[in-house]
Scaffold this motif. Structure first.
Motif, mmCIF file in Angstrom:
data_model
loop_
_atom_site.group_PDB
_atom_site.id
_atom_site.type_symbol
_atom_site.label_atom_id
_atom_site.label_comp_id
_atom_site.label_asym_id
_atom_site.label_seq_id
_atom_site.Cartn_x
_atom_site.Cartn_y
_atom_site.Cartn_z
ATOM 1 N N ILE A 100 -25.164 -51.836 -54.552
ATOM 2 C CA ILE A 100 -25.526 -50.879 -53.709
ATOM 3 C C ILE A 100 -26.544 -49.903 -53.846
ATOM 4 C CG2 ILE A 100 -24.711 -48.862 -54.351
ATOM 5 C CD1 ILE A 100 -23.750 -48.319 -51.396
ATOM 6 N N SER A 101 -27.453 -49.968 -55.236
ATOM 7 C CA SER A 101 -28.544 -49.352 -55.317
ATOM 8 C C SER A 101 -29.773 -50.042 -55.253
ATOM 9 C CB SER A 101 -28.304 -49.371 -57.227
ATOM 10 O OG SER A 101 -27.760 -48.171 -57.750
ATOM 11 N N GLU A 128 -18.386 -53.498 -42.358
ATOM 12 C CA GLU A 128 -16.888 -52.478 -42.060
ATOM 13 C C GLU A 128 -17.469 -51.802 -43.048
ATOM 14 O OE1 GLU A 128 -14.450 -52.752 -40.453
ATOM 15 O OE2 GLU A 128 -15.442 -53.877 -38.785
ATOM 16 N N ASN A 129 -16.442 -50.787 -43.308
ATOM 17 C CA ASN A 129 -16.161 -50.049 -44.566
ATOM 18 C C ASN A 129 -17.909 -49.550 -45.252
ATOM 19 O OD1 ASN A 129 -13.510 -50.117 -44.552
ATOM 20 N ND2 ASN A 129 -14.203 -52.330 -45.650
ATOM 21 N N ASN A 130 -18.683 -49.240 -44.320
ATOM 22 C CA ASN A 130 -19.955 -48.779 -44.865
ATOM 23 C C ASN A 130 -19.711 -47.687 -45.169
ATOM 24 O OD1 ASN A 130 -21.962 -50.729 -44.888
ATOM 25 N ND2 ASN A 130 -22.271 -50.416 -42.559
ATOM 26 N N GLN A 131 -20.044 -47.754 -46.527
ATOM 27 C CA GLN A 131 -19.979 -45.945 -47.408
ATOM 28 C C GLN A 131 -21.238 -44.716 -46.075
ATOM 29 O OE1 GLN A 131 -21.567 -45.779 -51.241
ATOM 30 N NE2 GLN A 131 -19.768 -47.246 -51.725
ATOM 31 N N PRO A 132 -21.174 -43.493 -46.021
ATOM 32 C CA PRO A 132 -21.866 -42.348 -45.685
ATOM 33 C C PRO A 132 -23.487 -42.573 -45.930
ATOM 34 C CG PRO A 132 -19.559 -41.517 -45.920
ATOM 35 C CD PRO A 132 -19.953 -42.683 -45.939
ATOM 36 N N SER A 133 -23.434 -42.978 -47.009
ATOM 37 C CA SER A 133 -25.129 -42.922 -47.736
ATOM 38 C C SER A 133 -25.584 -44.131 -47.378
ATOM 39 C CB SER A 133 -24.949 -42.451 -49.544
ATOM 40 O OG SER A 133 -23.852 -43.640 -49.786
ATOM 41 N N LEU A 134 -24.803 -45.213 -47.335
ATOM 42 C CA LEU A 134 -25.156 -45.924 -46.762
ATOM 43 C C LEU A 134 -26.264 -46.545 -45.911
ATOM 44 C CD1 LEU A 134 -26.225 -49.244 -47.756
ATOM 45 C CD2 LEU A 134 -23.493 -50.679 -47.624
ATOM 46 N N HIS A 161 -19.241 -39.658 -35.865
ATOM 47 C CA HIS A 161 -18.141 -39.685 -37.446
ATOM 48 C C HIS A 161 -18.287 -37.993 -37.984
ATOM 49 C CE1 HIS A 161 -19.459 -41.644 -41.531
ATOM 50 N NE2 HIS A 161 -18.913 -42.960 -40.805
ATOM 51 N N ASN A 163 -18.601 -37.307 -41.243
ATOM 52 C CA ASN A 163 -19.978 -37.194 -41.951
ATOM 53 C C ASN A 163 -20.685 -36.272 -41.064
ATOM 54 O OD1 ASN A 163 -22.664 -37.187 -43.533
ATOM 55 N ND2 ASN A 163 -20.620 -37.765 -45.009
#
Length: 180
Positions: A100-101, A128-134, A161, A163
């Protein structure tokens, strides 16, 4: 000694010296120590020289995600549009990286607009399942584009969303603003 090389590279990253570039390139390609190699790639990226593209591309295939991340940043820091356009497949590959980095590095340093990148960003947004930061990083990268009508629905969906930063960034993306 590796510690001395690292210290010298850190100094050279703050004050780039053109004569040292040959040695930095050698360390970025041939150093057996990953810390030295990582520092050499980071230092080389400060030069922003299209002649260093081959070094960044070579290191994008490294096992170490830190080296891949530094290589992506180095490649995307070059201010030559044609260099980036020629290596579009490398940019797309970094957006698909398992780390992810590396994805964040690619997303945050994108400075090229192309339909291939736009389509990749939309594909990532639908994952699917994307983190909020991504999600936030993808939405910020999309702010450089005019969002097509067929893709607006997904961004509108993100307005609800959980977030709040995702919601705000989605709104800015729909409005077409680059800064929050």
């Amino acid at each position: 000694h590796n510690a001395i090389k690292i210290e010298a590279l850190q100094i050279l990253s703050k004050r780039p010296i053109k004569r040292a570039r040959v040695y930095i390139r050698d360390l970025a390609l041939n150093s057996q120590n990953d810390n030295v190699r990582w520092n050499a790639i980071r230092t080389l990226s400060h030069y922003r020289d299209p002649r260093d593209v081959s070094i960044f591309i070579y290191n994008i295939n490294n096992e170490d995600w830190l080296i891949r991340e530094a290589s992506v940043i180095g490649l995307l820091s070059i201010d030559d549009y044609s260099t980036k356009y020629i290596h579009m497949n490398i940019i797309i590959k970094s957006l698909d990286d398992p780390s992810i980095s590396v994805k964040f590095a690619a997303l945050s340093h994108l400075s090229i607009k192309d339909t291939v990148i736009y389509n990749k960003l939309i594909q990532m947004l639908h994952a699917e399942n994307n983190q909020p930061s991504l999600l936030i990083a993808i939405l910020k990268a999309l702010q450089a584009y005019t969002i097509e009508e067929k893709d607006r629905d997904k961004i509108v969906e993100l307005l609800t969303h959980s977030n709040s930063t995702v919601r705000i960034t989605a709104l800015h993306t729909l409005k077409g603003k680059k800064d929050m």
